[in-house]
Enzyme design. Structure first.
Site, PDB file in Angstrom:
ATOM      1  N   ASP A   1       0.593  -1.323  -0.160  1.00 53.62           N
ATOM      2  CA  ASP A   1      -0.253  -0.247  -0.120  1.00 53.62           C
ATOM      3  C   ASP A   1       0.497   1.382   0.553  1.00 53.62           C
ATOM      4  O   ASP A   1       2.088   1.218   0.612  1.00 53.62           O
ATOM      5  CB  ASP A   1      -0.800   0.289   1.123  1.00 53.62           C
ATOM      6  CG  ASP A   1      -1.745  -1.238   1.302  1.00 53.62           C
ATOM      7  OD1 ASP A   1      -2.274  -1.984   0.057  1.00 53.62           O
ATOM      8  OD2 ASP A   1      -1.920  -1.338   2.532  1.00 53.62           O
TER       9      ASP A   1
ATOM     10  N   TYR B   1       6.678  -9.770   7.276  1.00 51.33           N
ATOM     11  CA  TYR B   1       6.297  -7.842   6.676  1.00 51.33           C
ATOM     12  C   TYR B   1       6.188  -8.199   8.322  1.00 51.33           C
ATOM     13  O   TYR B   1       5.917  -9.013   9.748  1.00 51.33           O
ATOM     14  CB  TYR B   1       4.727  -8.001   6.875  1.00 51.33           C
ATOM     15  CG  TYR B   1       4.018  -7.131   6.164  1.00 51.33           C
ATOM     16  CD1 TYR B   1       3.884  -6.338   4.984  1.00 51.33           C
ATOM     17  CD2 TYR B   1       4.107  -8.877   5.046  1.00 51.33           C
ATOM     18  CE1 TYR B   1       3.916  -6.766   3.895  1.00 51.33           C
ATOM     19  CE2 TYR B   1       3.264  -8.410   3.739  1.00 51.33           C
ATOM     20  CZ  TYR B   1       3.540  -7.403   2.761  1.00 51.33           C
ATOM     21  OH  TYR B   1       3.137  -7.554   1.492  1.00 51.33           O
TER      22      TYR B   1
END
Lengths: 257, 257
Positions: free
Chosen positions: A54, A112
């Site tokens: 994103d 992540y």
């Protein structure tokens, strides 16, 4: 054609994410990469990433492949791209791989990291683009919530609306807490066979709600069972705390590909 | 009047340094601080820093004092300033001190950190505003050079032209090598009773020239003896690798002030 395999780090602050956007949207990492490789090759190329990140999300180990003319395969691509690309992007590794390797379809797992700033009185400006200023949190309660995310679940409740996917079942291999870059930070590291749209940011947002006492750790099971993002109200963690650290691939010569 | 004593962190990237500049120059940290405190006090105030930092140089523990009206002494200054000031600045601590304490004149020692990026093939974009990309270096040779800077010397050779000072003799208490924030970085930490203009950046620049084999470690003594910055050619280290970490003060109640 030769398949150029790139490992990238980027600071996402000033990018509109990884994925190429309509012309009027801002610069994307994919767009910046395609521009440089296309210019050097003299033909228009397409970069295939391991997945989207994103707007505002960072990477230390994003992976992408680009098919380039055979005549360009021997170039020092790491040096060439780093000399020409936006300084917010860096090529950590570049190599030619077998065409059976695909940056998106050959992914085995991804990791992540999400960084939280825990001090409510001040922050370190040097870290403002890399942390969520969540303030003081009950870390033990968050650990208990994290444990309930482990394993195979339907994560539909932690998916934001977006591209349809065949299945919303994913397997979380690890969700562990680590020291941060400064004493006022903490990092959670999420590993899974794959992540749905904004899944990490929703899981992190729910864990912070647990850390603030707004939910109990065991509510994780209720939220998972609802299979609906709107069933419970809690924040989606903001993008700047998130970093795509590593993508693991099946190796074609290992017989797993 | 009450003396407000502030410890500040800032990311120097987008500031024209600490010190207030002529109106047309860009934003300074001192200027941003004075604006907020003046507005809250309803009178124009002056901030006195422990010393200047150059454009692009960062701080984790810069210190400044501001004399404010007694009626404002009990405010929660940390909260108030952090809510209003540029997000690239943060107040780490705020307190009222005895008027015998002076942010500039009561300094006993200062510590700066300088971060070098050692990998010549790539860098991490997230670190680009906080390191000098110096490339591969002979760290042991640099350690040997660092040892020769220790103690009391006339540092005139490591001073850039600028404000005249009474004496160019300073005492370096420590110059040590530390692990950096990433495996490709190294940090040198400089402590002294005071630093001349760009003294840390010149010392670091000379040490990097030693690490590149352009000078021998023992040349430190020759350069010091020259008492002239232009006697030998080596780079001044760029500002973004530098951070003012701590300023130590004599306490008025300790009898040292």
């Amino acid at each position: 054609m030769a398949r150029l395999w790139l490992t990238l780090a980027y600071e996402g602050t000033d990018f509109c994410g990884w994925q190429l956007q309509a012309a009027k949207a801002g610069q994307t990492v994919q767009g910046a990469l395609e521009d440089v490789v296309s210019r050097v090759c003299g033909v228009s190329v397409r970069a295939h990433g391991s997945g989207r990140t994103d707007s505002g999300v960072h990477a230390l180990g994003q992976v992408a492949h680009v098919d380039i003319p055979d005549a360009k395969a021997a170039l020092d691509w790491q040096h060439i791209i780093n000399a020409q690309i936006d300084p917010a992007i860096s090529i950590i590794d570049a190599r030619i791989v077998d065409e059976s390797m695909h940056a998106r379809y050959s992914v085995v797992s991804k990791t992540y990291a999400y960084s939280l700033w825990l001090n409510g009185r001040y922050s370190i400006p040097q870290r403002r683009n890399f942390v969520w200023k969540a303030g003081p949190l009950d870390l033990e309660a968050m650990d208990a919530a994290a444990a309930l995310f482990m394993g195979e679940h339907d994560f539909r409740s932690f998916q934001n609306a977006g591209t349809p996917v065949k299945s919303t079942v994913r397997t979380v291999h690890a969700l562990t807490r680590h020291a941060g870059q400064t004493p006022d930070e903490i990092v959670w590291r999420f590993s899974a066979d794959g992540f749905l749209k904004q899944m990490v940011r929703n899981m992190m947002g729910f864990m912070v709600a647990v850390g603030r006492g707004q939910f109990a750790p065991q509510d994780v099971s209720r939220v998972l069972a609802a299979t609906d993002r709107s069933a419970y109200r809690y924040p989606t963690a903001p993008p700047q705390g998130l970093c795509l650290e590593t993508v693991v691939y099946a190796q074609p010569d290992s017989g797993q590909a």
